[in-house]
Design a protein around this motif. Structure first.
Motif, PDB file in Angstrom:
ATOM      1  N   GLY A  74      39.878  43.551  42.918  1.00 17.98           N
ATOM      2  CA  GLY A  74      39.315  42.666  41.893  1.00 17.98           C
ATOM      3  C   GLY A  74      38.709  41.423  42.514  1.00 17.98           C
ATOM      4  N   LYS A  75      38.400  41.502  43.803  1.00 20.18           N
ATOM      5  CA  LYS A  75      37.935  40.327  44.557  1.00 20.18           C
ATOM      6  C   LYS A  75      36.604  39.772  44.022  1.00 20.18           C
ATOM      7  CE  LYS A  75      37.622  41.365  48.763  1.00 20.18           C
ATOM      8  NZ  LYS A  75      36.182  41.649  48.678  1.00 20.18           N
ATOM      9  N   THR A  76      35.642  40.653  43.836  1.00 18.36           N
ATOM     10  CA  THR A  76      34.323  40.178  43.400  1.00 18.36           C
ATOM     11  C   THR A  76      34.390  39.603  41.976  1.00 18.36           C
ATOM     12  OG1 THR A  76      33.268  41.784  44.843  1.00 18.36           O
ATOM     13  CG2 THR A  76      31.908  40.871  43.100  1.00 18.36           C
ATOM     14  N   THR A  77      35.085  40.307  41.105  1.00 18.67           N
ATOM     15  CA  THR A  77      35.245  39.819  39.731  1.00 18.67           C
ATOM     16  C   THR A  77      35.941  38.453  39.740  1.00 18.67           C
ATOM     17  OG1 THR A  77      35.631  42.116  39.130  1.00 18.67           O
ATOM     18  CG2 THR A  77      36.099  40.477  37.441  1.00 18.67           C
ATOM     19  N   THR A  78      36.984  38.335  40.553  1.00 17.03           N
ATOM     20  CA  THR A  78      37.752  37.086  40.614  1.00 17.03           C
ATOM     21  C   THR A  78      36.908  35.945  41.189  1.00 17.03           C
ATOM     22  OG1 THR A  78      39.784  38.366  40.878  1.00 17.03           O
ATOM     23  CG2 THR A  78      39.890  36.046  41.477  1.00 17.03           C
ATOM     24  N   THR A  79      36.069  36.269  42.168  1.00 19.12           N
ATOM     25  CA  THR A  79      35.162  35.253  42.730  1.00 19.12           C
ATOM     26  C   THR A  79      34.302  34.656  41.617  1.00 19.12           C
ATOM     27  OG1 THR A  79      35.093  36.466  44.827  1.00 19.12           O
ATOM     28  CG2 THR A  79      33.331  34.863  44.456  1.00 19.12           C
ATOM     29  N   ALA A  80      33.743  35.537  40.785  1.00 17.81           N
ATOM     30  CA  ALA A  80      32.890  35.063  39.683  1.00 17.81           C
ATOM     31  C   ALA A  80      33.704  34.294  38.643  1.00 17.81           C
ATOM     32  CB  ALA A  80      32.179  36.255  39.030  1.00 17.81           C
ATOM     33  N   LYS A  81      34.917  34.768  38.376  1.00 17.49           N
ATOM     34  CA  LYS A  81      35.778  34.074  37.397  1.00 17.49           C
ATOM     35  C   LYS A  81      36.073  32.649  37.863  1.00 17.49           C
ATOM     36  CE  LYS A  81      38.548  37.994  35.625  1.00 17.49           C
ATOM     37  NZ  LYS A  81      39.910  38.568  35.617  1.00 17.49           N
ATOM     38  N   ILE A  82      36.429  32.514  39.142  1.00 19.29           N
ATOM     39  CA  ILE A  82      36.766  31.177  39.663  1.00 19.29           C
ATOM     40  C   ILE A  82      35.519  30.295  39.674  1.00 19.29           C
ATOM     41  CG2 ILE A  82      37.552  29.891  41.707  1.00 19.29           C
ATOM     42  CD1 ILE A  82      39.425  32.243  42.330  1.00 19.29           C
ATOM     43  N   ALA A  83      34.385  30.891  40.092  1.00 18.87           N
ATOM     44  CA  ALA A  83      33.130  30.119  40.128  1.00 18.87           C
ATOM     45  C   ALA A  83      32.796  29.591  38.734  1.00 18.87           C
ATOM     46  CB  ALA A  83      32.004  31.005  40.653  1.00 18.87           C
TER      47      ALA A  83
END
Ligand code: GDP
Length: 296
Positions: free
Chosen positions: A112-121
């Protein structure tokens, strides 16, 4: 999450509070049940052992407070010990450094790394009013780069333009330079994932880390993989020095073993949890709230 454990612990501890006086045998019998409940929730054995030892030591040595029953006192000790196991305070992402602050996102493919990157951004942009630039360093999977660009459009966060043929370190350097020139506050670097922890992945991410000097190294791990998530976190931490953990798929994790073991095994805090596929499904991890929820 934590449903099974919560039901079991409430039953065990309610049984204790109904008694007038508690003997050491009562406490030991209850702790045997607590131990079984934690193991069924897939909490790491070493963590369970240390947890019950600490509760026993505190419960046996505790002074009896008049206003509460001995049973209630044990419940309080279990609660406090749960909070200690989970990490005392809610931790937040630390941006306290000269901009652009780099955040390195690491973890296995599919965590879920890419999704989480966008969520945090998105969170840093909308809630904390930071200017964020995201970059995908996954040179082997063009689809992953595209995925970050699509998510970036969705959450209104810019992504570094994709240039074919560059290495992960080259892209990371380009992202830092673009952020410096463009006046961005934060650069989120979404590193490549592999199916398993392997040497090539670690070397590549270590090179990126050396080139960008990130202020946070966030390990993204899938809660549904239970103790594998904890072992993955330990392996990444040993090689890369992780500053915090984001546990994804907490929405589907009924048992909670990874969340309960992570801090005690790795020494690193869970900073955020993913609670769904949507870009807003990201929450802070508050140990005392979690302990309250577990104890019902
Ligand atoms: P990556 O390979 O580590 O970059 O993983 P992705 O970000 O592509 O995520 C893999 C899948 O997991 C996608 O379908 C995501 O929507 C989903 N996902 C990510 N985080 C969560 C979460 O917290 N809960 C749920 N239910 N799904 C998630």
């Amino acid at each position: 999450m934590f449903e099974g454990l919560s039901d079991k612990l409430s039953t065990i501890l309610n049984g204790l509070t109904r008694r007038g006086a508690l003997t050491e045998d009562d406490v030991n019998a209850a702790l045997r049940e607590v131990r079984r409940a934690l193991l069924e929730a897939d909490v790491a054995l070493e963590v369970v052992r240390s947890f019950t030892d600490k509760v026993r030591a505190r419960a046996v040595g505790a002074e009896v407070v008049r206003s509460v029953s001995p049973g209630q006192q044990v419940v309080k000790i279990v609660h406090d010990q749960l909070v200690e196991m989970l990490g005392a305070d809610a931790e937040v992402i630390d941006l306290n450094a000269p901009p652009p602050v780099a955040i390195l996102m690491v973890g296995l493919q599919g965590s879920g790394k890419t999704t989480t990157t966008a969520k945090i951004a998105k969170r840093l942009t909308t809630r904390d009013k930071r200017r964020v630039l995201m970059a995908s360093l996954d040179t082997r999977r063009p689809a992953a780069m595209e995925q970050l660009a699509v998510l970036g459009k969705q959450v209104g966060v810019e992504t570094l333009p994709i240039v074919a043929g560059q290495s992960a370190v080259q892209i990371a350097r380009r992202a830092m330079e673009a952020a410096r020139l463009g006046g961005y506050d934060v650069v989120m670097l979404d590193t490549a994932g592999r199916v398993t922890v392997d040497e090539g992945l670690m070397l590549e991410v270590a090179d990126v880390k050396a080139a960008t000097n990130p202020h946070e190294v966030l390990l993204v791990a899938d809660a549904l993989t239970g103790q594998d998530a904890v072992n993955t976190a330990r392996a990444f931490d040993e090689r890369l020095g992780v500053t915090g953990i984001v546990l994804t798929r907490m929405d589907g994790d009924a048992r909670g073993g990874a969340a309960l073991s992570m801090r005690a095994v790795t020494g690193k805090p869970i900073k955020l949890v993913g609670t769904g596929e949507k870009v807003d499904a990201l929450e802070e991890f508050h140990p005392s709230r979690v302990a309250n929820r577990i104890l019902g």
